[in-house]
Design an enzyme around this catalytic site. Structure first.
Site, PDB file in Angstrom:
ATOM      1  N   SER A 175     -46.100-139.087 -51.990  1.00 56.26           N
ATOM      2  CA  SER A 175     -45.554-140.372 -52.420  1.00 56.26           C
ATOM      3  C   SER A 175     -46.251-141.585 -51.810  1.00 56.26           C
ATOM      4  CB  SER A 175     -44.060-140.425 -52.132  1.00 56.26           C
ATOM      5  OG  SER A 175     -43.791-140.057 -50.804  1.00 56.26           O
ATOM      6  N   HIS A 203     -42.501-137.213 -57.978  1.00 57.81           N
ATOM      7  CA  HIS A 203     -43.440-138.128 -58.634  1.00 57.81           C
ATOM      8  C   HIS A 203     -44.286-137.424 -59.697  1.00 57.81           C
ATOM      9  CE1 HIS A 203     -42.716-141.543 -55.947  1.00 57.81           C
ATOM     10  NE2 HIS A 203     -42.585-140.633 -54.999  1.00 57.81           N
ATOM     11  N   LYS A 234     -36.966-141.515 -60.800  1.00 62.33           N
ATOM     12  CA  LYS A 234     -38.315-142.088 -60.908  1.00 62.33           C
ATOM     13  C   LYS A 234     -38.732-142.178 -62.373  1.00 62.33           C
ATOM     14  CE  LYS A 234     -38.869-141.482 -56.153  1.00 62.33           C
ATOM     15  NZ  LYS A 234     -39.030-140.602 -55.026  1.00 62.33           N
TER      16      LYS A 234
HETATM   17  C1  LIG Z   1     -38.137-140.354 -53.923  1.00 61.87           C
HETATM   18  C2  LIG Z   1     -38.377-139.022 -53.386  1.00 61.87           C
HETATM   19  C3  LIG Z   1     -37.323-138.177 -53.030  1.00 61.87           C
HETATM   20  C4  LIG Z   1     -35.896-138.636 -53.016  1.00 61.87           C
HETATM   21  O1  LIG Z   1     -35.379-138.779 -54.305  1.00 61.87           O
HETATM   22  P1  LIG Z   1     -34.161-139.804 -54.526  1.00 61.87           P
HETATM   23  O2  LIG Z   1     -33.589-139.384 -55.828  1.00 61.87           O
HETATM   24  O3  LIG Z   1     -34.750-141.163 -54.533  1.00 61.87           O
HETATM   25  O4  LIG Z   1     -33.222-139.591 -53.396  1.00 61.87           O
HETATM   26  C5  LIG Z   1     -37.618-136.905 -52.604  1.00 61.87           C
HETATM   27  N1  LIG Z   1     -38.894-136.485 -52.523  1.00 61.87           N
HETATM   28  C6  LIG Z   1     -39.932-137.266 -52.851  1.00 61.87           C
HETATM   29  C7  LIG Z   1     -41.311-136.743 -52.748  1.00 61.87           C
HETATM   30  C8  LIG Z   1     -39.704-138.569 -53.280  1.00 61.87           C
HETATM   31  O5  LIG Z   1     -40.735-139.355 -53.569  1.00 61.87           O
END
Ligand SMILES: *Cc1c(COP(=O)(O)O)cnc(C)c1O
Length: 384
Positions: A175, A203, A234
């Site tokens: 990320s 992602h 996302k």
């Molecule tokens: C954003 C993210 C999460 C957490 O997801 P949320 O739904 O925002 O809590 C977990 N792992 C990765 C790699 C992320 O980028």
């Protein structure tokens, strides 16, 4: 409370005190903060779905039928027909037997890992894995072995020395760096050493693969044995975490994942929005994804030609290294004056000395938006 004065002052002195910026608008490509309009390069709404009229419509209809709050956790009366529909929809999208929804991706990771491994077991985790994986691994009380970033040789070395049940975990797309894990090699090692494999496709889904199915599609990997964690917050533009895999896995997690058991379920209206979002990603996101990658390519090539160190970015997440905290903040503030919202990322999110500006490009950006970034950075380099 005076207890925190010292630590707050220290954070401030080290330029590490972070503050919240409050949006006065939706989170699309253009946002408003304190009455100022910015181009937003900090959102993970990759396909621009968070404002999609069909998703809003699905949510509104469900709000009318079910109300706002869900009232309780899933094992009490917090499981609604939409939850079942969403889980079936995720399983179909991911090509797995079953899926289970958590309140967030964070709670999925902190629930799944301690359910799957415990004392005497071993978690093997990439050094750049997301904080929610780090926290889940710590909660599990298993031995944690960190392998060097994307380094399958190091992973194999550690696997040889591991005891108990082994769980390999990796982000598919990292990320903060925007690179992609070497999944083929990792799948191979998981089989060779009889280890469980869990991937965090937060992602990847909607972004990677010809049809947007994510990291596994990107590499052409098919497996029923992989624990596939993801988020709907996302590319799907909604909210909520999930895991996809075998029916045994989800049946087990319903009984063992504490973040699933002891937390109120996602409101049914949000769930209906998620179902609609998956429909859109599954059936009609081809052109959005094309635009996303065209935009990504434009920023990527532009930054390269300006000679920025963008690490090994292979995705719409493109960082530019800025070195120390002061430099990163300076660049972030400069961009902000240019009406570009792309905040500086600093420790503890990234290591000391590897501060960066993290751009995430979406399908909702225009070429003008991207060119504004490139022109501004070009001027910054020219010292103007
Ligand atoms: C954003 C993210 C999460 C957490 O997801 P949320 O739904 O925002 O809590 C977990 N792992 C990765 C790699 C992320 O980028």
């Amino acid at each position: 409370m005076k207890e925190f004065d010292g630590e707050l002052r220290k954070l401030k002195e080290e330029e590490q005190l972070r503050k919240l910026a409050y949006l006065e608008s939706s989170s699309y490509a253009k946002i408003f903060i304190n009455g100022q309009r910015y181009i937003n390069f900090s959102s993970n709404d990759y396909l621009g779905l968070s404002g999609h009229p069909k998703i809003i419509q699905a949510a509104v209809a469900a709000f009318r039928k079910y109300g706002f709050g869900s009232g309780s956790s899933r094992l009490l009366s917090g499981s609604y027909v939409p939850h079942k529909k969403l889980e079936d929809r995720i399983a179909k999208f991911k090509g797995t037997r079953a899926a289970l929804v958590f309140s967030t991706g964070y709670s999925a990771n902190t629930g799944i890992i301690p359910a799957v491994v415990g004392t005497g077991d071993t978690v093997l985790s990439d050094e750049l894995n997301h904080a929610s994986i780090v926290d889940g691994a710590r909660l599990s009380r298993a031995k944690i072995r960190i392998y060097r970033h994307c380094n399958t040789n190091h992973l194999e070395e550690l696997l040889k020395k591991s005891s108990g049940r082994k769980l390999i975990i990796t982000d598919t797309v990292f990320s903060m760096d925007g690179d992609i894990a070497p999944l083929k090699g990792i799948v191979f090692l998981s089989k060779k050493y009889d280890a469980l494999l869990m991937i965090d496709d937060a992602h990847g889904a909607g972004v990677l693969g010809r049809t947007g199915r994510g990291g596994l599609e990107h590499f052409g990997i098919k497996s029923d044995d992989i624990i596939q964690m993801g988020t709907l917050s996302k590319a799907f533009g909604c909210f909520g975490g999930f895991v996809a895999g075998s029916r045994n896995l989800t049946d087990f997690l319903i009984n063992r994942a504490r973040s699933f058991i002891y937390s109120t379920s996602i409101p049914p209206a949000m769930v209906e929005a998620c179902i609609k979002a998956i429909d859109i990603v599954d059936l009609s996101s081809h052109n959005m994804r094309k635009r996303l990658w065209k935009n990504r390519q434009r920023l990527y090539l532009g930054l390269k030609s300006l000679d920025y160190d963008i690490l090994n970015s292979e995705t719409p997440i493109i960082p530019i290294l800025a070195g120390n905290v002061v430099n990163a903040i300076k660049t972030g503030n400069y961009l902000r004056r240019k009406r570009i919202f792309a905040p500086a990322i600093r420790p503890p999110t990234v290591p000391e000395g590897k501060c960066r500006i993290r751009f995430s490009v979406t399908a909702a950006h225009t070429y003008e938006d991207i060119d504004l970034v490139l022109e501004s950075l070009s001027k910054l380099k020219g010292g103007k």
